[in-house]
Design a protein around this motif. Structure first.
Motif, PDB file in Angstrom:
ATOM      1  N   GLY A 132     119.646   7.768  41.825  1.00  0.00           N
ATOM      2  CA  GLY A 132     118.478   7.806  42.688  1.00  0.00           C
ATOM      3  C   GLY A 132     117.747   9.120  42.560  1.00  0.00           C
ATOM      4  O   GLY A 132     118.169  10.029  41.853  1.00  0.00           O
ATOM      5  N   ARG A 169     116.022   4.109  44.820  1.00  0.00           N
ATOM      6  CA  ARG A 169     117.018   3.727  43.813  1.00  0.00           C
ATOM      7  C   ARG A 169     116.335   2.796  42.812  1.00  0.00           C
ATOM      8  O   ARG A 169     115.614   1.882  43.207  1.00  0.00           O
ATOM      9  CB  ARG A 169     118.192   2.975  44.439  1.00  0.00           C
ATOM     10  CG  ARG A 169     118.848   3.677  45.614  1.00  0.00           C
ATOM     11  CD  ARG A 169     119.649   4.861  45.170  1.00  0.00           C
ATOM     12  NE  ARG A 169     120.526   5.330  46.229  1.00  0.00           N
ATOM     13  CZ  ARG A 169     121.165   6.487  46.196  1.00  0.00           C
ATOM     14  NH1 ARG A 169     121.032   7.275  45.146  1.00  0.00           N
ATOM     15  NH2 ARG A 169     121.934   6.852  47.187  1.00  0.00           N
ATOM     16  N   VAL A 211     124.168  -0.044  47.491  1.00  0.00           N
ATOM     17  CA  VAL A 211     122.918   0.660  47.207  1.00  0.00           C
ATOM     18  C   VAL A 211     122.586   1.442  48.486  1.00  0.00           C
ATOM     19  O   VAL A 211     121.773   1.040  49.307  1.00  0.00           O
ATOM     20  CB  VAL A 211     121.796  -0.320  46.820  1.00  0.00           C
ATOM     21  CG1 VAL A 211     120.551   0.444  46.384  1.00  0.00           C
ATOM     22  CG2 VAL A 211     122.253  -1.227  45.685  1.00  0.00           C
ATOM     23  N   VAL A 232     124.663   4.460  42.587  1.00  0.00           N
ATOM     24  CA  VAL A 232     123.456   4.095  41.879  1.00  0.00           C
ATOM     25  C   VAL A 232     122.565   5.322  41.757  1.00  0.00           C
ATOM     26  O   VAL A 232     122.335   6.039  42.725  1.00  0.00           O
ATOM     27  CB  VAL A 232     122.706   2.969  42.620  1.00  0.00           C
ATOM     28  CG1 VAL A 232     121.479   2.541  41.841  1.00  0.00           C
ATOM     29  CG2 VAL A 232     123.636   1.779  42.832  1.00  0.00           C
TER      30      VAL A 232
END
Length: 244
Positions: free
Chosen positions: A180, A192, A205, A178
């Motif tokens: 970030g 994130r 995550v 993810v």
């Protein structure tokens, strides 16, 4: 029968006002049972009463004073589509229309905080979940054993999972699927950005962190005498892990 010498009789009568409530899945229209609902009269919002929906998703609240009520719902799997629903309870003898509360199935977010060098979980790290509109603000902590964390029943929409770093204990390294970044206002924090749909389960995550080092020393004056209460700044501007 009553006679003149009989003691007075007091009759306690309810006002007869009722409010029917129904909780439904916003997409399918299916009833949502066992959902907790809080009801508060706007004229006395601090006096809330809580009810639970039956197998048909319905609640019938009786003996209410006439006026406007705020309805909020809470469930383990669903979140209300609207943060608050207003319903009008009419005067005695008048029928109050059913207040329908549409609910959306909440999303699940899972992740892990771990040491980027050893791969071991890092526990007791606080993670903050915030919505783009600022309404949602939830906090949880990573598990001591695995570094894992989970948010359940998350409202759909754009969200930010934030890991407030503690520069004295670790520095952040970004990893995972993810996208970030570091927070511009708090450069030691990691976050994130996600967009979750109703009922979606978002995995991995993750946040990777590096353990910091401990600096110890004594601040002295020109005569090598210790200085109590001196402030020491640690600055990375002179190179990696540099201090002054």
């Amino acid at each position: 029968s009553l006679f003149v010498d009989d003691p007075p009789v007091t009759l306690m009568l309810g006002n007869g006002n009722t409010l029917p409530i129904k909780l439904v899945d916003a997409e399918s229209g299916a009833a949502i049972p066992d959902c907790s609902v809080a009801l508060a009269h706007l004229a006395a919002a601090d006096e809330k009463k809580t009810y639970t929906s039956d197998a048909t998703g319905r609640i019938l609240v009786e003996d209410l004073a006439a006026g406007t009520y705020a309805i909020t719902a809470k469930d383990d799997q669903y979140v209300p589509r609207d943060a608050e629903v207003l319903a009008e309870v009419l005067s005695y003898g008048q029928y109050s229309p059913e207040a329908v509360i549409p609910m959306t199935k909440g999303a699940v977010i899972r992740g892990r905080v771990y040491d980027s060098e050893t791969g071991l979980g890092v526990g007791n790290c606080e993670l903050l979940l915030r919505a783009a509109d600022g309404v949602l603000n939830l906090s949880t902590f990573s598990d001591d054993a695995t570094g894992g964390y989970v948010y359940t029943c998350v409202p759909p929409g754009s969200l930010k999972v934030n890991l407030p770093a503690k520069p004295s204990s670790f520095r952040g390294d970004l990893v995972g699927p993810v996208r970030g970044a570091t927070d511009e206002q708090n450069p030691h924090d990691l976050y994130r950005v996600l967009h979750v749909e109703s009922g979606e389960v978002v995995e991995q995550v993750d946040f990777a962190v590096r353990s910091g080092i401990t600096l110890q020393g004594v601040v002295v004056d020109a005569n090598l005498e210790p200085i109590a209460g001196a402030r020491v700044d640690v600055n990375g501007g002179m190179g990696p892990d540099s201090a002054r």
